[in-house]
Design an enzyme around this catalytic site. Sequence first.
Site, mmCIF file in Angstrom:
data_model
loop_
_atom_site.group_PDB
_atom_site.id
_atom_site.type_symbol
_atom_site.label_atom_id
_atom_site.label_comp_id
_atom_site.label_asym_id
_atom_site.label_seq_id
_atom_site.Cartn_x
_atom_site.Cartn_y
_atom_site.Cartn_z
ATOM 1 C CG ASN A 114 -2.063 -0.768 1.143
ATOM 2 O OD1 ASN A 114 -2.373 -1.443 0.109
ATOM 3 N ND2 ASN A 114 -2.718 -1.094 2.279
ATOM 4 C CB ALA A 144 -2.978 -11.983 5.408
ATOM 5 C CE LYS A 197 -6.278 -1.351 -0.312
ATOM 6 N NZ LYS A 197 -5.014 -2.385 -0.041
ATOM 7 C CG ASN A 205 -5.398 3.048 6.537
ATOM 8 O OD1 ASN A 205 -6.529 2.802 6.035
ATOM 9 N ND2 ASN A 205 -4.443 2.191 6.637
#
Length: 318
Positions: A114, A144, A197, A205
Amino acid sequence: MSLSIGLLGLGAIGTVMASYWRQHTVFVLGRCAAALQHAHTEHQYKHKRSLTYGPAILNQHPEWPEALTLSLPQWNHQRLDWLVVTTKAGDTLEALLPYASQLHRVERILLLQNGMGQHEQLAHWLKKQGLPCELWRGTSTDGAYRLDKTRVMYAGLGHVWVGQHRSNPARLCTLPTSCRLPHTEVVTDILARQREKLAINAVINPLTAHYRCLNGELASNIRYRQQLQALATEVEQFFLQLGWPLQENLFDRVIQIALSTAQNRSSSLQDVLANKATELRHISGYLLTQANTSGIELPLTRALMDQVNDRTEHGKQF
Ligand SMILES: NC(=O)C1=CN([C@@H]2O[C@H](COP(=O)(O)OP(=O)(O)OC[C@H]3O[C@@H](n4cnc5c(N)ncnc54)[C@H](OP(=O)(O)O)[C@@H]3O)[C@@H](O)[C@H]2O)C=CC1
Ligand SMILES: CC(C)(CO)C(=O)C(=O)O
């Protein structure tokens, strides 16, 4: 054709990728101290990881095993078709540096991370070193997390898109099908996908890290939701000013993701809780750098960035 793949950053996403690529030859570029310690031993050093498939994945693929164990050799300067970097964005250069003198053996480097900005830094560094390897960039919607140092939970099956750093559709055709990495799709609009994204991460975030809340609380808590709306508007307008079109209304998209990942702790919140550096420097920080160049103010982004950074830098518990 069996590909020769190096993995730098055998954490959550790196382990998931290694599982998809296990029919090929996968080497690990471990932290330098570990690599050096074992370089002169008689036996090849192995990096061991276990990957557990979460219920959501087993529902989709009941034929898959519940878990698998990977035992991957340390890279010993063999020629690599791909070197895939799956460290956090901010660790990219530091992780690659110890291997600098051997990178002429690498055909392509893929940054599967990212955040933004690290690609340009690496492109600049490769040029300075006179290294001819192609630079690729990738983005993943897989989910994950690490259970501990060697065990990873693969919670959500996603998709991986990869494309060349300076995308040139004509050159893409020269990537033979046999060189394509399993579980990845080669695209010509990787930058646009990464920006989609980036916009989402630039809202969820910093807010989750600041409020220390689950993703879903950004939608359900009235105060957080108002902040989310204001930040989404700031980020969306900035993207428009830069000529970076987004596919849908950012507020709607972010609410959709906050709800579909309601019980998740964002990666930035996880880092703050673990007292680690977040990737915000490559998300909100990247936007602030672009804004500075264009003479534009992003007051909400700046305030959140300062607040979250203060906390991580000084290691405050909150
Ligand atoms: N996890 C996820 O679901 C997703 C993650 N991503 C992105 O993928 C990237 C990786 O995330 P994730 O896998 O979660 O992170 P992790 O922290 O699980 O993995 C990062 C790995 O990099 C290693 N590393 C760090 N510095 C170095 C170094 N100097 N030399 C060698 N190895 C190093 C770490 O080693 P050590 O264990 O020793 O610290 C760790 O194994 C991030 O950009 C993230 O945003 C994208 C989509 C989903
Ligand atoms: C989309 C989101 C916010 C999901 O948690 C993410 O990518 C992250 O946590 O970094």
